[in-house]
Every structure is written in C-alpha cells, then in structure tokens.
Design an enzyme around this catalytic site. Structure first.
Site, mmCIF file in Angstrom:
data_model
loop_
_atom_site.group_PDB
_atom_site.id
_atom_site.type_symbol
_atom_site.label_atom_id
_atom_site.label_comp_id
_atom_site.label_asym_id
_atom_site.label_seq_id
_atom_site.Cartn_x
_atom_site.Cartn_y
_atom_site.Cartn_z
ATOM 1 N N ASN A 11 0.863 -1.181 0.000
ATOM 2 C CA ASN A 11 0.000 0.000 0.000
ATOM 3 C C ASN A 11 0.903 1.237 0.000
ATOM 4 O OD1 ASN A 11 -1.821 2.041 0.454
ATOM 5 N ND2 ASN A 11 -2.396 1.382 2.524
ATOM 6 N N TRP A 12 0.977 1.887 -1.151
ATOM 7 C CA TRP A 12 1.897 3.022 -1.281
ATOM 8 C C TRP A 12 1.377 4.278 -0.580
ATOM 9 C CZ3 TRP A 12 3.509 2.927 -7.191
ATOM 10 C CH2 TRP A 12 4.181 1.732 -7.450
ATOM 11 N N LYS A 13 0.127 4.259 -0.189
ATOM 12 C CA LYS A 13 -0.510 5.446 0.411
ATOM 13 C C LYS A 13 -0.315 6.640 -0.524
ATOM 14 C CE LYS A 13 -0.126 3.182 4.795
ATOM 15 N NZ LYS A 13 -0.009 3.219 6.247
ATOM 16 N N HIS A 101 -9.322 1.169 5.413
ATOM 17 C CA HIS A 101 -8.016 1.385 6.055
ATOM 18 C C HIS A 101 -8.188 2.370 7.212
ATOM 19 C CE1 HIS A 101 -3.873 2.572 6.703
ATOM 20 N NE2 HIS A 101 -3.525 1.460 6.088
ATOM 21 N N GLU A 103 -6.548 4.808 8.112
ATOM 22 C CA GLU A 103 -6.354 6.221 7.749
ATOM 23 C C GLU A 103 -7.613 6.802 7.102
ATOM 24 O OE1 GLU A 103 -2.698 5.529 5.633
ATOM 25 O OE2 GLU A 103 -1.745 5.009 7.539
ATOM 26 N N GLU A 173 -4.985 -4.806 10.918
ATOM 27 C CA GLU A 173 -3.959 -3.776 11.072
ATOM 28 C C GLU A 173 -4.170 -3.037 12.391
ATOM 29 O OE1 GLU A 173 -2.139 -2.634 7.015
ATOM 30 O OE2 GLU A 173 -3.586 -1.144 7.645
ATOM 31 N N GLY A 179 3.097 2.372 10.683
ATOM 32 C CA GLY A 179 4.068 3.439 10.467
ATOM 33 C C GLY A 179 4.840 3.821 11.713
ATOM 34 N N SER A 219 3.979 -2.051 10.159
ATOM 35 C CA SER A 219 5.443 -2.099 10.264
ATOM 36 C C SER A 219 6.033 -3.457 9.847
ATOM 37 C CB SER A 219 5.898 -1.725 11.685
ATOM 38 O OG SER A 219 5.515 -0.396 11.976
ATOM 39 N N GLY A 240 3.121 -1.063 4.211
ATOM 40 C CA GLY A 240 3.131 0.363 3.882
ATOM 41 C C GLY A 240 4.534 0.817 3.514
ATOM 42 N N GLY A 241 5.215 1.419 4.484
ATOM 43 C CA GLY A 241 6.533 2.032 4.243
ATOM 44 C C GLY A 241 7.511 1.152 3.481
HETATM 45 O O1 LIG Z 1 -1.569 -0.441 4.672
HETATM 46 C C1 LIG Z 1 -0.494 -0.563 5.248
HETATM 47 C C2 LIG Z 1 -0.383 -0.322 6.663
HETATM 48 O O2 LIG Z 1 -1.033 0.830 7.056
HETATM 49 C C3 LIG Z 1 0.954 -0.528 7.265
HETATM 50 O O3 LIG Z 1 1.819 0.566 7.051
HETATM 51 P P1 LIG Z 1 3.335 0.440 7.546
HETATM 52 O O4 LIG Z 1 3.875 -0.822 6.952
HETATM 53 O O5 LIG Z 1 4.022 1.668 7.033
HETATM 54 O O6 LIG Z 1 3.284 0.360 9.038
#
Ligand SMILES: O=C[C@H](O)COP(=O)(O)O
Length: 262
Positions: A11-13, A101, A103, A173, A179, A219, A240-241
């Site tokens: 998920n690149w956000k 999600h 967010e 999640e 994050g 994470s 994510g990151g």
């Molecule tokens: O969609 C992905 C998640 O929100 C995890 O993000 P993260 O891997 O940066 O903690």
C-alpha cells in the site's frame, strides 16, 4: 485445509507519481523472476493517478505483479466529486482495492456502515476488497481488541453471503503498529488473525474459513515477515513504508515465497 497462496500487497498510500510508480514496479519485476510468483502473490496499491501507467506496464511487459487501488466509492457513478467508482477500477483491470483502512476511517470519517457499502461495491464489480480493521492503542491496552475486531467484522460483513465472504481478503492492522516501527508480535497478530478465521467459520462455514486469506499489516519489513507468515492463520501482509523501496519490498516478497533471496 485448502492451500492459501500468500499475498504481499504494497500500500503506497499518498506516495510516488506515475513516473516514479513505473520505475518502482519495473525494479520489483526485475528483482523477482517468474519462479517466485508460484509461491507468493505480489500486488501494488498505488494512488489512483498511477494506475493507468501501471496497467500499461504490466500488460505490455506481461508482468506477474498485480495491482489495485486504495479506495473505492460506494456509488457506481454520479455527483460524488473526487470519488472513483468500482466500474472505473474494473476497467483498469484492478485486482484489489483497500477498503476501510484506518487512515480512511480516521481522516475521512469512514464508519463501519460505509466500509460495508464499499466492500459491497467492490464485490459487485469483481474487484477483490482488502477489508481492513484493527484496534487503537487504548483499546489494546484495555484488552478490548478481540471484542472490537469482532464488532468490526460483524459490521463490515453485514448482509453478505458465504460466497461473497469467500471473495474478501481480510487485513488485520492494529493502528498502533502502523508506520510506528512497532510491529505486533507474531503471537499477537496470530491471535487476532485466528479470531478472524474462527469468526468466518462460525458465521459462513468451515469451507469459507479455509479459503479466505487473512493478512497482517503494521510495520512489516523483511526482518519480520518470515516469523509473521509462519503463523497458522497469517496468509501474507499489507505493507506500507517498506513497499516503497524496491530492494526491501522484493526481499520481503522473496522471503514470503520461502526464498531464495533475490
Ligand atoms: O496499509 C499498510 C499499513 O497501514 C501498514 O503501514 P506500515 O507498513 O508503514 O506500518
């Protein structure tokens, strides 16, 4: 129990424009030759504006990487400024769409009822929803996480048949792990993912529970994916990151496939 192919979804956000997106997908494809894809499904979930470019690349180079979107409108068309519909995603051949999600729930006021409507829209248009849920830190500290996740599952799946539920990818999640660099322990993640499978078994039957994939997100990195994916009820990760760096993401996918490292 039916074999479930692990899914690693990046998920690149709100990161990477369409040119950067092409570069990243090319690097991942170069690092992960065909043999890996028999053992792990790899998907990228870029911002909407990148999807057409990725579609062209994936089609043109016959890449085995899948792609999808980060949100979907509950409506099919109409006066909904800024939204993107299921038929639009389907036309771009999106395999997946993230729904609910944390967010979106936090910054866009998405309630369980909206999440339910969006999962329904995705299923209607044959884009596989990656249905997200999870508790905040205060709920975890008060030991209310299992009850909350149960409620989120009840509400998010309201009105669905077993056939529909079998087409959903679940993603646990915990908000406190997103994050933050603070990953849930593999035992903590397994506890909730196991609850998800039991919930599905109880409401929709053992057969459905055996086929649905349950991901963990929060994470996830190459250093912790192996332990997470070794858990009985964890079928992959929503990343994510770490999905923004080609080397790290490819390594993570290779480890989920059981190696060797690229
Ligand atoms: O969609 C992905 C998640 O929100 C995890 O993000 P993260 O891997 O940066 O903690």
């Amino acid at each position: 129990m039916a074999a479930r192919l692990p899914l690693i979804a990046g998920n690149w956000k709100m990161n990477l424009n369409h040119l950067e997106a092409i570069g990243l997908v090319q690097k991942i494809a170069f690092s992960l030759p065909e043999k890996y894809f028999a053992k792990v499904e790899v998907a990228v979930l870029p911002p909407f504006v990148d999807i057409r470019s990725i579609q062209t690349l994936v089609d043109g180079d016959k890449l085995l990487i899948k792609y999808g979107a980060q949100d979907i409108s509950q409506h099919d068309s109409g006066a909904y400024t800024g939204e993107v519909s299921g038929p639009m995603l389907k036309k771009l051949a999106c395999h997946y769409v993230v729904v609910g999600h944390s967010e979106r729930r936090e910054y866009h006021g998405e309630t369980d009822a909206i999440v339910n409507a969006k999962v329904k829209a995705a299923l209607k248009h044959e884009v596989t929803p990656i249905f997200c849920f999870g508790e905040k830190l205060e709920t975890r500290e008060a030991k209310g996480h299992l009850e909350l996740v149960r409620q989120q599952l009840e509400a998010g799946l309201k009105g669905f048949t077993a056939e529909q539920v079998a087409r959903i990818v679940f993603a646990y999640e915990p908000v406190w792990a997103i994050g933050t660099g603070r990953t849930a322990s593999s035992a903590d993640a397994q506890e909730v993912c196991s609850l998800v499978r039991s919930f599905v078994a109880e409401k929709y039957g053992e057969e459905t529970a055996a086929v649905v994939r349950v991901l963990y997100g929060g994470s996830v990195k190459s250093s912790n994916i192996s332990e997470l994916i070794a858990q009985k009820d964890i079928d992959g990760a929503l990343v994510g990151g770490a999905s923004l760096q080609a080397d790290e993401f490819s390594k993570l996918c290779a480890l989920a496939a059981g190696g060797p490292l690229p």
